[in-house]
Write an enzyme that holds these catalytic residues in place. Structure first.
Site, PDB file in Angstrom:
ATOM      1  NE  ARG A 113      -2.811   0.178   3.482  1.00 58.41           N
ATOM      2  CZ  ARG A 113      -3.767   0.630   4.293  1.00 58.41           C
ATOM      3  NH1 ARG A 113      -5.037   0.532   3.936  1.00 58.41           N
ATOM      4  NH2 ARG A 113      -3.472   1.175   5.438  1.00 58.41           N
ATOM      5  CB  THR A 117      -2.664   7.231  -2.066  1.00 59.68           C
ATOM      6  OG1 THR A 117      -1.941   6.032  -2.414  1.00 59.68           O
ATOM      7  CG2 THR A 117      -1.906   8.443  -2.585  1.00 59.68           C
ATOM      8  CG  ASP A 211       2.133  -1.990   9.390  1.00 61.97           C
ATOM      9  OD1 ASP A 211       2.322  -3.200   9.134  1.00 61.97           O
ATOM     10  OD2 ASP A 211       2.295  -1.091   8.552  1.00 61.97           O
ATOM     11  CG  ASP A 214       5.802  -1.951  10.290  1.00 58.99           C
ATOM     12  OD1 ASP A 214       6.515  -2.453   9.409  1.00 58.99           O
ATOM     13  OD2 ASP A 214       5.438  -0.769  10.292  1.00 58.99           O
TER      14      ASP A 214
HETATM   15  C1  PRP Z   1      -1.196  -4.327   4.528  1.00 59.71           C
HETATM   16  C2  PRP Z   1      -1.905  -5.658   4.669  1.00 59.71           C
HETATM   17  C3  PRP Z   1      -2.669  -5.771   3.385  1.00 59.71           C
HETATM   18  C4  PRP Z   1      -3.032  -4.336   3.095  1.00 59.71           C
HETATM   19  C5  PRP Z   1      -4.469  -4.127   3.471  1.00 59.71           C
HETATM   20  O1  PRP Z   1      -0.064  -4.455   3.762  1.00 59.71           O
HETATM   21  O2  PRP Z   1      -1.058  -6.736   4.881  1.00 59.71           O
HETATM   22  O3  PRP Z   1      -1.902  -6.318   2.329  1.00 59.71           O
HETATM   23  O4  PRP Z   1      -2.185  -3.518   3.911  1.00 59.71           O
HETATM   24  O5  PRP Z   1      -4.880  -2.864   3.099  1.00 59.71           O
HETATM   25  P1  PRP Z   1      -5.885  -2.606   1.904  1.00 59.71           P
HETATM   26  O6  PRP Z   1      -7.030  -3.545   2.101  1.00 59.71           O
HETATM   27  O7  PRP Z   1      -6.271  -1.157   2.100  1.00 59.71           O
HETATM   28  O8  PRP Z   1      -5.162  -2.826   0.619  1.00 59.71           O
HETATM   29  P2  PRP Z   1       0.990  -3.291   3.468  1.00 59.71           P
HETATM   30  O9  PRP Z   1       0.906  -2.905   2.036  1.00 59.71           O
HETATM   31  O10 PRP Z   1       0.852  -2.191   4.479  1.00 59.71           O
HETATM   32  O11 PRP Z   1       2.377  -4.013   3.618  1.00 59.71           O
HETATM   33  P3  PRP Z   1       2.984  -4.994   4.715  1.00 59.71           P
HETATM   34  O12 PRP Z   1       2.341  -6.315   4.444  1.00 59.71           O
HETATM   35  O13 PRP Z   1       4.427  -4.956   4.407  1.00 59.71           O
HETATM   36  O14 PRP Z   1       2.638  -4.452   6.070  1.00 59.71           O
HETATM   37  N1  URA Z   2      -2.608  -2.900   7.167  1.00 59.78           N
HETATM   38  C1  URA Z   2      -2.344  -3.124   8.475  1.00 59.78           C
HETATM   39  O1  URA Z   2      -1.374  -3.831   8.813  1.00 59.78           O
HETATM   40  N2  URA Z   2      -3.160  -2.564   9.384  1.00 59.78           N
HETATM   41  C2  URA Z   2      -4.219  -1.812   9.062  1.00 59.78           C
HETATM   42  O2  URA Z   2      -4.942  -1.331   9.962  1.00 59.78           O
HETATM   43  C3  URA Z   2      -4.475  -1.583   7.701  1.00 59.78           C
HETATM   44  C4  URA Z   2      -3.659  -2.156   6.765  1.00 59.78           C
END
Ligand code: PRP
Ligand code: URA
Length: 220
Positions: A113, A117, A211, A214
């Site tokens: 993501r 945005t 998150d 993280d």
């Molecule tokens: C997080 C999560 C999903 C996404 C969900 O990943 O693991 O893939 O956000 O959000 P959405 O439904 O609005 O798309 P992120 O891209 O933050 O990366 P990460 O897995 O490295 O934390």
């Molecule tokens: N991804 C996450 O890890 N947490 C949230 O709340 C939204 C997206």
């Protein structure tokens, strides 16, 4: 079947909120939970989700003879599977599915993501050649706007995977994300452990847990 904002979704399963699951969810949501406990208890919930997902796979009748010489009318799984963890947080579910599915193939989709945005940015996918013959388990613990899940499903469909062979395994979801995914792809099936209240102005889940990637991977 589940009711979200007054609308019925026959393809959505929400895990039964037992006292065990409530306790596990409380631990992973608690800001005071240490990383090693977060990993341990998130893995336990992931295992419950994946076991529920396996219940959606087709089986066929199989008759065997037991060690007592008696006949037993049972069943066997009918179909191959492929897991698709969405990198990065989805990787946390990969080992769980490997533990229960011996001949599984693992594909990966790298989508992140945009932090400003919240829109998904697709980078790369690695898919087995025969993915269209398999039941596909998308693995991602967080469903917020639904952008990442929808980009993944779109990639799978472009690789000839039928929607009705896709099962999305998710830990925490919100109504906005469920509507975005199941509204766009009504034939997929989805399993979630809990549906939260909604998103904040940064598209983070509330009450949520923060998150996931993280915390799980120690980059917070
Ligand atoms: C997080 C999560 C999903 C996404 C969900 O990943 O693991 O893939 O956000 O959000 P959405 O439904 O609005 O798309 P992120 O891209 O933050 O990366 P990460 O897995 O490295 O934390
Ligand atoms: N991804 C996450 O890890 N947490 C949230 O709340 C939204 C997206």
């Amino acid at each position: 079947m589940a009711l979200i904002n007054g609308k019925e979704y026959s393809q959505l399963t929400i895990l039964k909120m037992t006292s065990q699951l409530r306790t596990l969810m409380t631990i992973i949501r608690d800001q005071n939970t240490k990383r090693n406990d977060f990993i341990f208890y998130a893995d336990r919930i992931n295992r419950l989700l994946i076991e529920e997902g396996l219940n959606l796979l087709p089986t066929r009748d199989k008759t065997i003879t037991t060690r007592t010489g008696e006949v037993y009318h049972g069943s066997e799984f009918n179909g191959k599977i492929c897991a698709v963890p969405i990198i990065r947080a989805g990787l946390s579910m990969e080992n769980c599915i490997r533990e229960v599915a011996k001949k599984i193939r693992i594909a990966h989709i790298l989508i992140q993501r945009d932090e400003e945005t919240a829109k998904p940015i697709f980078y790369k996918s690695w898919l087995p050649d025969d993915i269209q013959e398999r039941y596909v388990f998308i693995l991602d613990p967080m469903l917020a706007t639904g952008g990442s899940a929808n980009a993944t499903i779109n990639t799978l469909k472009n690789n000839n995977v039928d929607e009705d062979k896709i099962i999305f395994i998710n830990l925490v979801s919100v109504p906005e994300g469920i509507e975005a995914v199941l509204g766009t792809y009504p034939a997929i099936r989805m399993i979630t452990a809990e549906v939260d209240r909604g998103l904040n102005e940064n598209a983070f889940i509330l009450p949520g847990l923060g998150d996931f990637g993280d915390i799980y991977f120690g980059t917070d």
